[in-house]
Design a protein around this motif. Structure first.
Motif, PDB file in Angstrom:
ATOM      1  N   GLU A 225       0.831  -1.211   0.000  1.00  0.00           N
ATOM      2  CA  GLU A 225       0.000   0.000   0.000  1.00  0.00           C
ATOM      3  C   GLU A 225       0.865   1.260   0.000  1.00  0.00           C
ATOM      4  O   GLU A 225       0.556   2.250  -0.659  1.00  0.00           O
ATOM      5  CB  GLU A 225      -0.920   0.008   1.225  1.00  0.00           C
ATOM      6  N   LEU A 226       1.939   1.214   0.767  1.00  0.00           N
ATOM      7  CA  LEU A 226       2.800   2.402   0.894  1.00  0.00           C
ATOM      8  C   LEU A 226       3.722   2.595  -0.313  1.00  0.00           C
ATOM      9  O   LEU A 226       4.159   3.702  -0.598  1.00  0.00           O
ATOM     10  CB  LEU A 226       3.674   2.293   2.147  1.00  0.00           C
ATOM     11  N   GLY A 227       4.008   1.502  -0.993  1.00  0.00           N
ATOM     12  CA  GLY A 227       4.984   1.564  -2.078  1.00  0.00           C
ATOM     13  C   GLY A 227       6.399   1.695  -1.547  1.00  0.00           C
ATOM     14  O   GLY A 227       7.329   2.109  -2.247  1.00  0.00           O
ATOM     15  N   LYS A 228       6.590   1.377  -0.274  1.00  0.00           N
ATOM     16  CA  LYS A 228       7.902   1.371   0.400  1.00  0.00           C
ATOM     17  C   LYS A 228       7.733   0.558   1.678  1.00  0.00           C
ATOM     18  O   LYS A 228       6.593   0.269   2.080  1.00  0.00           O
ATOM     19  CB  LYS A 228       8.365   2.796   0.705  1.00  0.00           C
ATOM     20  N   PRO A 229       8.834   0.184   2.333  1.00  0.00           N
ATOM     21  CA  PRO A 229       8.663  -0.651   3.526  1.00  0.00           C
ATOM     22  C   PRO A 229       7.907   0.087   4.643  1.00  0.00           C
ATOM     23  O   PRO A 229       8.199   1.250   4.918  1.00  0.00           O
ATOM     24  CB  PRO A 229      10.103  -0.947   3.967  1.00  0.00           C
ATOM     25  N   ALA A 230       6.929  -0.618   5.234  1.00  0.00           N
ATOM     26  CA  ALA A 230       6.232  -0.033   6.392  1.00  0.00           C
ATOM     27  C   ALA A 230       7.252   0.172   7.507  1.00  0.00           C
ATOM     28  O   ALA A 230       8.203  -0.602   7.644  1.00  0.00           O
ATOM     29  CB  ALA A 230       5.119  -0.971   6.839  1.00  0.00           C
TER      30      ALA A 230
END
Lengths: 324, 258
Positions: A225-230
Motif C-alpha cells: 500500500e505504501l509503495g515502500k517498507p512499512a
C-alpha cells in the motif's frame, strides 16, 4: 485506489488540474535528455497534487482566473517535487510511490541536479507574479521548510524528544507549504485579508492533520500500500507521533530503544511495526489528527458558503479517514 | 586600488556571505558555505575598477555568491554511496542557501534578478548533468559545458547590470582556474567526470595533459590581452595575475615588462 477517491472529490477541478499537469510537464522540459527523463520520472510517479488543489480552491474565494492561479499552483508543486527528490537522497530511499527514486534509477548527483533544476524552474515561474507579498511568503516558506528538514535530521534517533519538537518539525516539513498554497491562492485571486487568513490557517491545520495521518499510515499500512517498507520512518530514525505516544509503555520504550539505529531484518522491522500498531500510540495520534481536522473545519465555517468550502470540507474529511 | 584593499574587500564579502547563511546545526556538522576567491573577485571586479556600484548591486553580488555556495554544496554529495549525517545536512545546506538568496532578492524587491539567476541555475544544472549522459560529445561540447558551469552565474550578473565588458576576461580566467584544477587532479590521479570524458575522447591521459597545458597557455595569453582591453589599472591587473590566476612564467614576464 485511495488516490483515485481523493481525485474524485475535486473532480470539478479536473480541467484545470489537467492544464496544470501539462504545465508541469512543460516546466520540467530541459535541453538535457537526462534531466528531462529524471524530472518526468518524478512527475509521472504522480502524487495527490494537494498543493495545486488548495491553490485553486482558495482562488475560488476571489476573482478566479486559471491563468493567474496556475502561475502559483505550478511552482508550488515544483517546489514540493524538488524537495522530494532531495529527500530521497537524504533518506537513501530506493522506492517512492512504488517506483525507483531518481537517486536509485541514476545516482545521488543526478538527483541533486534534478532538484536544483526543478527548484530553479519553480522560481522562474513564480517571478511572473509581481506581488511582493507572494514572494515574501514563498521565500519564507522555502527557508522554513529547509529548517524543518534540518531539525528533523538533528532530532533523528532521539526517542526522548518532546511532542513540541515533533509538532514544530511537521509544521515546517508539511503544514507550511500547504498553508502557503492556500494563502497564495487567496492572495493572487484578490480575496480580502480576513478570508486569506482563514484559508492560511485552514491550510496549516489540515497540513498538520495530513502529516500526522501520514505518520500513522507508515505503521498501519502494508509495504504494498505504501509503495515502500512499512516503518520506514522509524528505520530512518524519524521519531513520529505514534512512537512518541507509544513510548509511555516502559516495555515498548525499551524495545524501541533497542531497535533504533540498527540494521533491522525484515522480520525485526515487522515486529517493531506490529508493536506500534498494537499500542495506544496509533489511537492517540489519530485523536491528535482529529483535533487538527476540527480546527481546520472551524476555519472553513468562517468562509462564505459555496463550492470551494464544500470541496475543502470533503478533502479535509477524506484526509482524516484516508487509508494510505 | 591596492592589492591589500582588494583582498580585504573579497574577505569582507566572504564574511557577509557566511553571516547571511549561518545556521547552527549546519555550522556544526558541515564544512559551511564555500565560494571560491576567484568568483568573489570577478563579482567585485566592476567595483574594483571603479564602475557604478550601489548598495543594491552589492547585495545582488552577495546573492550570486550564495547561489554559488548552494550549488557547490550539492556538488559535494557523493554519487552512489548511502550518505551520512554530514552529507544529509550538506544537501539541506544547499537548499537553505537557495531559499536565502531568493529571500534576500525579494527583500530588495529585485524579482527580475531572481528570474535571471534561476535561468542561470537551470543552465548550470543541465551542464552538470551532461557529464552523466551517455551520448557522444566532442571535446568542444565538453568545454562548452564546463564554461557554463564555471561562468553562467557570473555572466547573468554582468548582463543584468551591464558589466559585459568584463565578460570575456572573467570567462577566460575562470576557465583557466578550472583547467588548472583539472591538471592538478590529473597529476594526482584524482579523476573527475570531466577528465574521464576528455581522456576517453583524446585516447590517452598524456594527450589530456598536453591538451590541458596547451589550453592553459593559450588562455593565459588571452587573459593578458583581455586585461589590456578592459584597461584594468596596474594593481588590479597584478592582483588578478598573481592572486587569482597565477601563471608563474608569464606573470614574471609581465611584471618585468610592467
Amino acid at each position: 485506489m485511495e488516490k483515485m477517491k481523493l481525485k474524485l472529490l475535486y473532480s470539478d477541478l479536473k480541467p484545470e488540474l489537467d492544464m496544470i499537469e501539462k504545465e508541469l510537464e512543460q516546466a520540467v522540459d530541459s535541453e538535457s535528455l537526462l534531466l528531462n527523463d529524471a524530472s518526468l520520472h518524478l512527475l509521472q510517479a504522480g502524487g495527490k497534487r494537494i498543493r495545486p488543489v488548495f491553490v485553486l480552491l482558495a482562488g475560488k474565494f476571489g476573482n478566479y482566473d486559471i491563468d493567474v492561479m496556475k502561475r502559483v499552483a505550478v511552482p508550488l508543486e515544483l517546489i514540493h517535487m524538488a524537495s522530494l527528490v532531495h529527500d530521497d537522497v537524504i533518506d537513501d530511499s530506493e522506492i517512492r510511490r512504488g517506483r525507483p527514486t531518481v537517486k536509485a534509477q541514476w545516482n545521488n548527483s543526478v538527483a541533486m541536479y534534478t532538484g536544483d533544476f526543478i527548484l530553479a524552474r519553480a522560481l522562474e515561474h513564480i517571478t511572473k507574479i509581481e506581488s511582493p507579498r507572494v514572494h515574501e511568503i514563498l521565500s519564507k516558506t522555502l527557508i522554513e521548510v529547509c529548517r524543518g528538514e534540518i531539525i528533523q535530521i538533528q532530532d533523528k534517533y532521539r526517542l526522548d524528544q518532546n511532542l513540541r519538537d515533533y509538532f514544530r518539525r511537521i509544521k515546517r516539513k508539511t503544514a507550511l507549504l500547504i498553508s502557503s498554497s492556500c494563502e497564495l491562492g487567496a492572495l493572487v485571486s484578490g480575496t480580502d485579508e480576513k478570508t486569506a487568513a482563514h484559508l492560511r490557517r485552514f491550510g496549516y491545520f489540515i497540513g498538520m492533520s495530513f502529516q500526522i495521518i501520514d505518520d500513522i499510515l507508515d505503521f498501519t499500512s502494508t509495504d504494498e500500500e505504501l509503495g515502500k517498507p512499512a516503518g520506514s520512518d522509524f528505520i530512518q530514525g524519524n521519531i513520529t507521533l505514534p512512537v512518541l505516544c507509544a513510548r509511555k509503555d516502559p516495555e515498548l520504550y525499551a524495545m524501541l530503544k533497542a531497535n533504533l539505529n540498527k540494521n533491522l531484518s525484515t522480520e525485526e522491522r515487522f515486529k517493531v511495526v506490529e508493536a506500534i500498531r498494537n499500542s495506544s500510540g496509533i489511537e492517540e495520534a489519530k485523536a491528535m489528527s482529529e483535533r487538527y481536522l476540527q480546527k481546520a473545519l472551524r476555519e472553513l465555517s468562517f468562509l462564505p458558503k459555496g463550492q470551494g468550502v464544500k470541496t475543502m470540507r470533503k478533502i479535509a474529511f477524506f484526509i482524516g479517514k484516508r487509508k494510505f | 586600488m591596492k592589492g591589500h584593499q582588494i583582498q580585504s574587500k573579497i574577505i569582507s564579502m566572504e564574511i557577509e556571505v557566511l553571516h547571511a547563511v549561518r545556521q547552527r546545526t549546519l555550522d556544526q556538522f558541515t564544512e559551511g558555505p564555500s565560494v571560491k576567491e576567484s568568483r568573489l573577485f570577478f563579482l567585485l571586479l566592476p567595483f574594483f575598477s571603479g564602475k557604478t556600484w550601489s548598495p543594491d548591486i552589492e547585495a545582488s553580488a552577495k546573492t550570486v555568491s550564495i547561489v554559488y555556495a548552494a550549488l557547490n554544496a550539492h556538488d559535494q554529495i557523493r554519487e552512489d554511496t548511502p550518505i551520512i549525517k554530514e552529507q544529509q545536512l550538506t544537501v539541506l545546506a544547499g537548499d537553505l542557501y537557495s531559499g536565502i538568496y531568493y529571500q534576500m532578492l525579494v527583500n530588495t524587491k529585485n524579482i527580475a534578478m531572481v528570474q535571471q539567476l534561476a535561468s542561470a541555475i537551470i543552465k548550470v544544472s543541465e551542464s552538470k548533468t551532461s557529464f552523466f549522459e551517455e551520448e557522444f560529445r566532442t571535446v568542444e561540447e565538453i568545454e562548452s559545458a564546463i564554461s557554463v558551469i564555471e561562468t553562467e552565474l557570473l555572466m547573468s550578473f554582468y548582463t543584468f547590470y551591464g558589466y559585459t565588458e568584463y565578460a570575456l576576461l572573467a570567462k577566460q580566467a575562470l576557465l583557466y582556474i578550472r583547467y588548472t584544477e583539472e591538471l592538478n587532479r590529473l597529476q594526482s590521479n584524482h579523476y573527475s567526470h570531466f577528465l574521464r570524458e576528455v581522456t576517453t575522447k583524446l585516447v590517452h591521459e598524456n594527450y589530456t595533459k598536453y591538451w590541458l597545458t596547451e589550453k592553459l597557455d593559450s588562455l593565459h595569453e588571452q587573459i593578458l590581452a583581455s586585461i589590456a582591453d578592459c584597461a584594468l589599472d596596474y594593481e588590479l591587473a597584478q592582483f588578478l595575475l598573481h592572486q587569482i590566476t597565477p601563471h608563474q612564467h608569464r606573470a614574471e614576464q609581465l611584471t618585468r615588462e610592467g
